[in-house]
Motif scaffolding. Structure first.
Motif, PDB file in Angstrom:
ATOM      1  N   ASP A 134       0.771  -1.317  -0.039  1.00 11.13           N
ATOM      2  CA  ASP A 134       0.135   0.250   0.078  1.00 11.13           C
ATOM      3  C   ASP A 134       0.769   1.193   0.255  1.00 11.13           C
ATOM      4  O   ASP A 134       0.380   2.232  -0.483  1.00 11.13           O
ATOM      5  CB  ASP A 134      -0.940   0.111   0.966  1.00 11.13           C
ATOM      6  N   PRO A 135       1.922   1.552   0.495  1.00  7.83           N
ATOM      7  CA  PRO A 135       2.729   2.550   0.648  1.00  7.83           C
ATOM      8  C   PRO A 135       3.449   2.875  -0.881  1.00  7.83           C
ATOM      9  O   PRO A 135       3.946   3.899  -1.147  1.00  7.83           O
ATOM     10  CB  PRO A 135       3.790   2.623   1.575  1.00  7.83           C
ATOM     11  N   PHE A 136       3.204   1.839  -1.695  1.00 14.08           N
ATOM     12  CA  PHE A 136       4.153   1.734  -3.010  1.00 14.08           C
ATOM     13  C   PHE A 136       3.261   1.924  -4.158  1.00 14.08           C
ATOM     14  O   PHE A 136       3.705   1.978  -5.295  1.00 14.08           O
ATOM     15  CB  PHE A 136       5.246   0.613  -2.891  1.00 14.08           C
ATOM     16  N   THR A 137       1.824   1.715  -3.974  1.00 13.10           N
ATOM     17  CA  THR A 137       0.955   1.559  -5.280  1.00 13.10           C
ATOM     18  C   THR A 137       0.216   2.717  -5.536  1.00 13.10           C
ATOM     19  O   THR A 137      -0.108   3.543  -4.357  1.00 13.10           O
ATOM     20  CB  THR A 137      -0.113   0.371  -5.106  1.00 13.10           C
ATOM     21  N   SER A 138       0.134   3.141  -6.766  1.00 17.07           N
ATOM     22  CA  SER A 138      -0.574   4.177  -7.186  1.00 17.07           C
ATOM     23  C   SER A 138      -2.102   4.333  -6.702  1.00 17.07           C
ATOM     24  O   SER A 138      -2.546   5.332  -6.541  1.00 17.07           O
ATOM     25  CB  SER A 138      -0.453   4.525  -8.802  1.00 17.07           C
ATOM     26  N   HIS A 139      -2.588   3.190  -6.533  1.00 18.44           N
ATOM     27  CA  HIS A 139      -3.998   3.008  -5.983  1.00 18.44           C
ATOM     28  C   HIS A 139      -4.241   2.605  -4.594  1.00 18.44           C
ATOM     29  O   HIS A 139      -5.298   2.890  -4.088  1.00 18.44           O
ATOM     30  CB  HIS A 139      -4.707   1.894  -6.835  1.00 18.44           C
ATOM     31  N   GLY A 140      -2.914   2.738  -3.711  1.00 20.07           N
ATOM     32  CA  GLY A 140      -3.179   2.557  -2.259  1.00 20.07           C
ATOM     33  C   GLY A 140      -3.652   1.346  -1.860  1.00 20.07           C
ATOM     34  O   GLY A 140      -3.767   0.816  -0.700  1.00 20.07           O
ATOM     35  N   GLN A 141      -3.847   0.041  -2.656  1.00 18.01           N
ATOM     36  CA  GLN A 141      -4.331  -0.950  -2.190  1.00 18.01           C
ATOM     37  C   GLN A 141      -3.208  -1.872  -1.868  1.00 18.01           C
ATOM     38  O   GLN A 141      -1.882  -1.652  -2.273  1.00 18.01           O
ATOM     39  CB  GLN A 141      -4.905  -1.822  -3.315  1.00 18.01           C
ATOM     40  N   ASP A 142      -2.953  -2.907  -1.014  1.00 18.86           N
ATOM     41  CA  ASP A 142      -2.207  -3.948  -0.700  1.00 18.86           C
ATOM     42  C   ASP A 142      -1.524  -4.791  -1.639  1.00 18.86           C
ATOM     43  O   ASP A 142      -0.661  -5.386  -1.375  1.00 18.86           O
ATOM     44  CB  ASP A 142      -2.424  -4.499   0.818  1.00 18.86           C
ATOM     45  N   GLY A 143      -2.008  -4.895  -2.709  1.00 18.38           N
ATOM     46  CA  GLY A 143      -1.726  -5.691  -3.840  1.00 18.38           C
ATOM     47  C   GLY A 143      -1.850  -5.214  -5.090  1.00 18.38           C
ATOM     48  O   GLY A 143      -2.545  -4.062  -5.375  1.00 18.38           O
TER      49      GLY A 143
END
Ligand code: PBG
Length: 338
Positions: A134-143
């Motif tokens: 989540d800290p790394f995705t553009s959509h804020g999801q954990d996957g």
């Protein structure tokens, strides 16, 4: 055992006066069943890029984001108070965020560098590193998502594995998958063994609920905006459920978890207690950002003694069965206990 209980309960007033053992402070201490020490507290810490930076987090009063150099100074302070473990969370710039969150396994990424520098300077400090996207995705999801926005399980596990290995290489003591994908403990445990990280510990967020108490944290790591109105209910647990938490723990233990986490803490004491009674394992609890904020907010009212309230709250989490508690109060409480 039962017979004994019966005999004791046959005694009654005035042979038995329960207040006898409450008569003074030392006596009360002597029979105390639950204790709270800085050793039981884990400080969550937020790290950012740059040098000599300390940023306040408005939704978490008293908690800052630090660049690595400043974080090291803060670590020295909290260690001097008797805290022996921290949990690291990154806030990276938006331009590094992608659909698949690949920055998560960059071996020279923010967290990886942070772990190396901390372990180099404070080899005895226990570093717990978060595995989730989540800290790394553009959509804020954990996957990672499919075309319809569903979080793909096995594809996500493949990335989490790379992230976990990069943390182990950097020197993380406890790798903590907080993502709630199925089978990720097995995938990561096998990967760690294959790479000869035999002593890397896995702290699984086994019972992580889709909770309304995470708001301030999502601000802190910058995933709130990315997430928007979306939720995490297709992977985090429904707060109505308890037996499901036991099944999650059961699976994670069989897949290779050393420690399990319940999150949030105070509204989930029943879950902590059931797990502790059912499995002979150390259970950790995450007293999350919303729980912290709730106390900070109410402590503005003079009718509340913040220190007493926090000690009672954290002791109750210990009494329910938690060995250790992740809490934004860790440093403050350690100061009070000193
Ligand atoms: C997600 C993650 C969350 C927290 C830590 N890691 C929750 C979420 O965004 O779903 C919350 C911790 C807190 O509220 O203090 N990987």
């Amino acid at each position: 055992m039962k017979k004994q209980m019966k005999n004791i309960s046959k005694q009654n007033f005035p042979t038995l006066r329960m207040r006898r053992l409450r008569s003074d402070a030392s006596m009360r201490k002597l029979i105390m069943e639950t204790s709270l020490s800085p050793h039981n507290l884990i400080q969550p810490m937020f790290v950012i890029e740059g040098k000599n930076k300390t940023e306040k987090i408005t939704s978490l009063p008293g908690i800052n984001r630090y660049s690595i150099d400043n974080l090291l100074k803060e670590v020295r302070k909290i260690m001097s108070l008797g805290i022996i473990a921290i949990a690291l969370f990154p806030k990276i710039s938006n331009k590094l965020k992608t659909e698949d969150g690949a920055e998560a396994f960059n071996e020279t990424g923010l967290i990886q560098e942070c772990i190396k520098r901390i372990k180099n300077k404070f080899p005895n400090l226990i570093v717990i590193s978060d595995v989730a996207l989540d800290p790394f995705t553009s959509h804020g999801q954990d996957g990672v998502l499919d075309k319809r926005g569903y979080i793909l399980n096995d594809e996500t596990n493949a990335i989490l594995l790379k992230q976990a290995i990069s943390h182990a290489k950097a020197g993380s003591d406890i790798i903590a998958p907080s993502d709630m994908m199925d089978g990720r403990i097995k995938v990561i445990r096998n990967g760690l063994e294959k790479n000869k990280f035999f002593n890397a510990k896995l702290l699984s967020y086994s019972a992580k609920y889709a909770s309304n108490y995470y708001g301030p944290f999502r601000d802190a790591v910058g995933s709130a905006n990315s997430l928007g109105k979306a939720d995490k209910k297709t992977y985090q647990m429904d707060y109505s459920n308890k037996t499901e938490a036991l099944r999650e723990v059961d699976l994670d233990l069989r897949e290779g978890a050393d420690l399990v986490m319940v999150k949030p803490a105070l509204p989930y004491l029943d879950i902590i207690s059931s797990i502790k009674e059912s499995y002979k394992i150390p259970v950790f609890a995450y007293h999350v950002s919303g729980e912290y904020l709730m106390i900070k907010a109410v402590a503005k009212n003079k009718a509340i003694n913040e220190q007493a309230l926090v000690l009672e709250t954290l002791t109750s989490i210990r009494r329910a069965g938690a060995s250790s508690i992740l809490t934004y109060y860790a440093k403050e409480v350690a100061q009070w206990l000193n």
